[in-house]
Design a protein around this motif. Structure first.
Motif, PDB file in Angstrom:
ATOM      1  N   GLY A 186       0.811  -1.218   0.000  1.00 50.35           N
ATOM      2  CA  GLY A 186       0.000   0.000   0.000  1.00 50.35           C
ATOM      3  C   GLY A 186       0.838   1.259   0.000  1.00 50.35           C
ATOM      4  N   ILE A 187       1.951   1.245   0.729  1.00 54.07           N
ATOM      5  CA  ILE A 187       2.863   2.399   0.749  1.00 54.07           C
ATOM      6  C   ILE A 187       3.425   2.645  -0.647  1.00 54.07           C
ATOM      7  CG2 ILE A 187       5.061   3.250   1.628  1.00 54.07           C
ATOM      8  CD1 ILE A 187       4.438   1.840   4.252  1.00 54.07           C
ATOM      9  N   LEU A 188       3.839   1.584  -1.330  1.00 58.52           N
ATOM     10  CA  LEU A 188       4.400   1.728  -2.677  1.00 58.52           C
ATOM     11  C   LEU A 188       3.343   2.211  -3.672  1.00 58.52           C
ATOM     12  CD1 LEU A 188       6.646  -1.468  -2.884  1.00 58.52           C
ATOM     13  CD2 LEU A 188       7.338   0.879  -2.374  1.00 58.52           C
ATOM     14  N   GLN A 189       2.130   1.697  -3.560  1.00 61.55           N
ATOM     15  CA  GLN A 189       1.069   2.117  -4.477  1.00 61.55           C
ATOM     16  C   GLN A 189       0.701   3.580  -4.252  1.00 61.55           C
ATOM     17  OE1 GLN A 189      -1.963  -0.819  -3.659  1.00 61.55           O
ATOM     18  NE2 GLN A 189      -1.186  -2.226  -5.226  1.00 61.55           N
ATOM     19  N   ASN A 190       0.639   4.003  -2.995  1.00 60.27           N
ATOM     20  CA  ASN A 190       0.350   5.415  -2.715  1.00 60.27           C
ATOM     21  C   ASN A 190       1.449   6.314  -3.269  1.00 60.27           C
ATOM     22  OD1 ASN A 190      -2.014   4.747  -1.387  1.00 60.27           O
ATOM     23  ND2 ASN A 190      -1.057   4.694   0.629  1.00 60.27           N
ATOM     24  N   MET A 191       2.687   5.858  -3.168  1.00 60.91           N
ATOM     25  CA  MET A 191       3.807   6.630  -3.717  1.00 60.91           C
ATOM     26  C   MET A 191       3.679   6.764  -5.232  1.00 60.91           C
ATOM     27  SD  MET A 191       6.822   5.723  -5.565  1.00 60.91           S
ATOM     28  CE  MET A 191       7.324   4.128  -4.958  1.00 60.91           C
ATOM     29  N   GLU A 192       3.338   5.680  -5.919  1.00 58.34           N
ATOM     30  CA  GLU A 192       3.202   5.731  -7.373  1.00 58.34           C
ATOM     31  C   GLU A 192       2.060   6.659  -7.783  1.00 58.34           C
ATOM     32  OE1 GLU A 192       2.718   1.656  -8.347  1.00 58.34           O
ATOM     33  OE2 GLU A 192       4.850   1.144  -8.075  1.00 58.34           O
ATOM     34  N   ASN A 193       0.943   6.609  -7.064  1.00 58.09           N
ATOM     35  CA  ASN A 193      -0.171   7.514  -7.372  1.00 58.09           C
ATOM     36  C   ASN A 193       0.215   8.971  -7.122  1.00 58.09           C
ATOM     37  OD1 ASN A 193      -1.774   5.280  -7.978  1.00 58.09           O
ATOM     38  ND2 ASN A 193      -2.619   5.152  -5.910  1.00 58.09           N
ATOM     39  N   ASP A 194       0.972   9.202  -6.069  1.00 61.02           N
ATOM     40  CA  ASP A 194       1.412  10.558  -5.751  1.00 61.02           C
ATOM     41  C   ASP A 194       2.335  11.103  -6.843  1.00 61.02           C
ATOM     42  OD1 ASP A 194       1.668  12.892  -4.307  1.00 61.02           O
ATOM     43  OD2 ASP A 194       3.289  12.136  -3.046  1.00 61.02           O
ATOM     44  N   ILE A 195       3.209  10.246  -7.367  1.00 56.22           N
ATOM     45  CA  ILE A 195       4.127  10.680  -8.424  1.00 56.22           C
ATOM     46  C   ILE A 195       3.367  10.990  -9.711  1.00 56.22           C
ATOM     47  CG2 ILE A 195       5.972   9.867  -9.946  1.00 56.22           C
ATOM     48  CD1 ILE A 195       7.223   8.506  -7.553  1.00 56.22           C
ATOM     49  N   VAL A 196       2.350  10.186 -10.028  1.00 58.83           N
ATOM     50  CA  VAL A 196       1.541  10.451 -11.216  1.00 58.83           C
ATOM     51  C   VAL A 196       0.860  11.814 -11.099  1.00 58.83           C
ATOM     52  CG1 VAL A 196      -0.514   9.727 -12.494  1.00 58.83           C
ATOM     53  CG2 VAL A 196       1.190   8.029 -11.796  1.00 58.83           C
ATOM     54  N   LYS A 197       0.303  12.118  -9.933  1.00 55.53           N
ATOM     55  CA  LYS A 197      -0.331  13.428  -9.732  1.00 55.53           C
ATOM     56  C   LYS A 197       0.688  14.557  -9.841  1.00 55.53           C
ATOM     57  CE  LYS A 197      -3.946  11.623  -6.678  1.00 55.53           C
ATOM     58  NZ  LYS A 197      -4.513  11.640  -5.293  1.00 55.53           N
ATOM     59  N   PHE A 198       1.872  14.340  -9.288  1.00 61.85           N
ATOM     60  CA  PHE A 198       2.915  15.373  -9.343  1.00 61.85           C
ATOM     61  C   PHE A 198       3.341  15.641 -10.781  1.00 61.85           C
ATOM     62  CE2 PHE A 198       7.476  16.412  -9.385  1.00 61.85           C
ATOM     63  CZ  PHE A 198       7.464  17.579  -8.651  1.00 61.85           C
ATOM     64  N   LYS A 199       3.498  14.573 -11.580  1.00 66.90           N
ATOM     65  CA  LYS A 199       3.893  14.745 -12.973  1.00 66.90           C
ATOM     66  C   LYS A 199       2.809  15.458 -13.771  1.00 66.90           C
ATOM     67  CE  LYS A 199       7.117  10.868 -13.436  1.00 66.90           C
ATOM     68  NZ  LYS A 199       7.398   9.572 -14.110  1.00 66.90           N
ATOM     69  N   ASN A 200       1.562  15.100 -13.529  1.00 72.57           N
ATOM     70  CA  ASN A 200       0.465  15.762 -14.234  1.00 72.57           C
ATOM     71  C   ASN A 200       0.389  17.245 -13.885  1.00 72.57           C
ATOM     72  OD1 ASN A 200      -0.275  13.359 -15.482  1.00 72.57           O
ATOM     73  ND2 ASN A 200      -1.770  12.831 -13.899  1.00 72.57           N
ATOM     74  N   ALA A 201       0.594  17.570 -12.613  1.00 76.10           N
ATOM     75  CA  ALA A 201       0.583  18.971 -12.191  1.00 76.10           C
ATOM     76  C   ALA A 201       1.750  19.732 -12.821  1.00 76.10           C
ATOM     77  CB  ALA A 201       0.639  19.065 -10.669  1.00 76.10           C
ATOM     78  N   SER A 202       2.892  19.080 -12.971  1.00 75.15           N
ATOM     79  CA  SER A 202       4.057  19.734 -13.592  1.00 75.15           C
ATOM     80  C   SER A 202       3.805  20.005 -15.078  1.00 75.15           C
ATOM     81  CB  SER A 202       5.299  18.855 -13.417  1.00 75.15           C
ATOM     82  OG  SER A 202       5.585  18.662 -12.042  1.00 75.15           O
TER      83      SER A 202
END
Length: 300
Positions: free
Chosen positions: A105-121
């Motif tokens: 779950g920690i790894l999946q949350n990290m991957e989702n967070d990175i996807v959101k960060f990239k989209n915002a960038s």
């Protein structure tokens, strides 16, 4: 005081004593009658029935009268037998699965967070950037943020994977360990543990886990990624020893051979045709690297 009044007082006192004695006798008789005939008494029973007792102790008195609640064995074999029970082993297995799921779950949350960060960038226009070096600098900052998120999440998750592996080591029930559920879970746990530790550059802990992984099932010996990870981990060990001036040459050659053995296995799995040019090329490279080690046979 007059003699007549004194005599009257004595007679009154005697009457009171006699009445008290008669009342005491009656009370004692009634109590004895109630004891002999408890069903006819009018008083309320204050002692709770046996069925109303708390179960805190009664459950320990069901073993043919033995009062075993405070029993502490001095023979370790009894405790070892309890550890081997199916129920305890399955309970530990479930706890290991909970640790595994928490780490995933920690790894999946990290991957989702990175996807959101990239989209915002991507949505950010960055109108203040006029020079190419500013674009490069921004992308480098973004990559550092991504790398930090990955590292933090992987460091947290690997603690739960380590706990899960320790729990599996505590299961000694052969029936549970031989079950398909246990072996499937153990294989998946070892995979995510190795891949996470490897990404954190913790290569040494990966080697014993990978060697256990390939022994879980026969088909695991044909897992190309197990041999790729092992070859890389042994390559790191070889390089670390080569950089150390005091390392014995025999140890360097030992890790080099282990590295090349797993490279060979990975090549055989990747290119099953012995006559394929890719396989021959890889074997040639490995052969040149192994020139200082024991001769490599069965290259075909």
């Amino acid at each position: 005081m007059k003699p007549f009044s004194f005599a009257v007082s004595i007679r009154k006192g005697m009457r009171i004593l006699i009445a008290a004695s008669i009342l005491s006798v009656i009370t004692v008789s009634l109590f004895a009658q109630q004891q002999n005939n408890p069903g006819t008494g009018t008083t309320t029973q204050t002692t709770p029935p046996a069925a109303a007792k708390s179960n805190e102790f009664s459950e320990y008195e069901k073993v043919q009268g033995w009062r075993i609640r405070d029993f502490k064995p001095y023979v370790r074999a009894f405790s070892d037998l309890e550890l081997l029970s199916d129920e305890r082993s399955l309970m530990i297995l479930q706890q290991a699965k909970d640790d595994y799921n928490f780490g995933i779950g920690i790894l999946q949350n990290m991957e989702n967070d990175i996807v959101k960060f990239k989209n915002a960038s991507k949505e950010n226009k960055n109108l203040e950037e006029r020079w190419y070096w500013q674009v490069i600098d921004r992308k480098n900052r973004e990559q550092r943020v991504i790398n930090r998120k990955k590292r933090e999440a992987k460091m947290k998750s690997v603690t739960y994977f380590t706990k899960a592996i320790k729990r599996l080591d505590a299961i000694h029930n052969n029936k549970v360990r031989a079950s398909g559920d246990f072996q499937d879970f153990q294989g998946n746990l070892f995979k995510v543990y190795v891949s996470t530790q490897y990404d954190l550059a913790n290569f040494a802990p990966c080697i014993p886990i990978l060697n256990q992984y390939v022994k879980i099932r026969k088909e695991n010996e044909r897992d190309i990624w197990a041999h790729r990870y092992l070859a890389s981990c042994y390559a790191f060990q070889e390089k670390a020893l080569m950089m150390s001036h005091n390392s014995p040459e025999s140890e360097i050659l030992r890790f080099r051979k282990l590295k090349n053995d797993h490279l060979l296995e990975a090549a055989k799995i990747k290119y099953p045709d012995p006559e394929s040019p890719e396989r021959k090329q890889i074997f040639q490279v490995i052969s040149e690297d192994s020139i200082n080690t024991a001769p490599i046979n069965n290259y075909k």
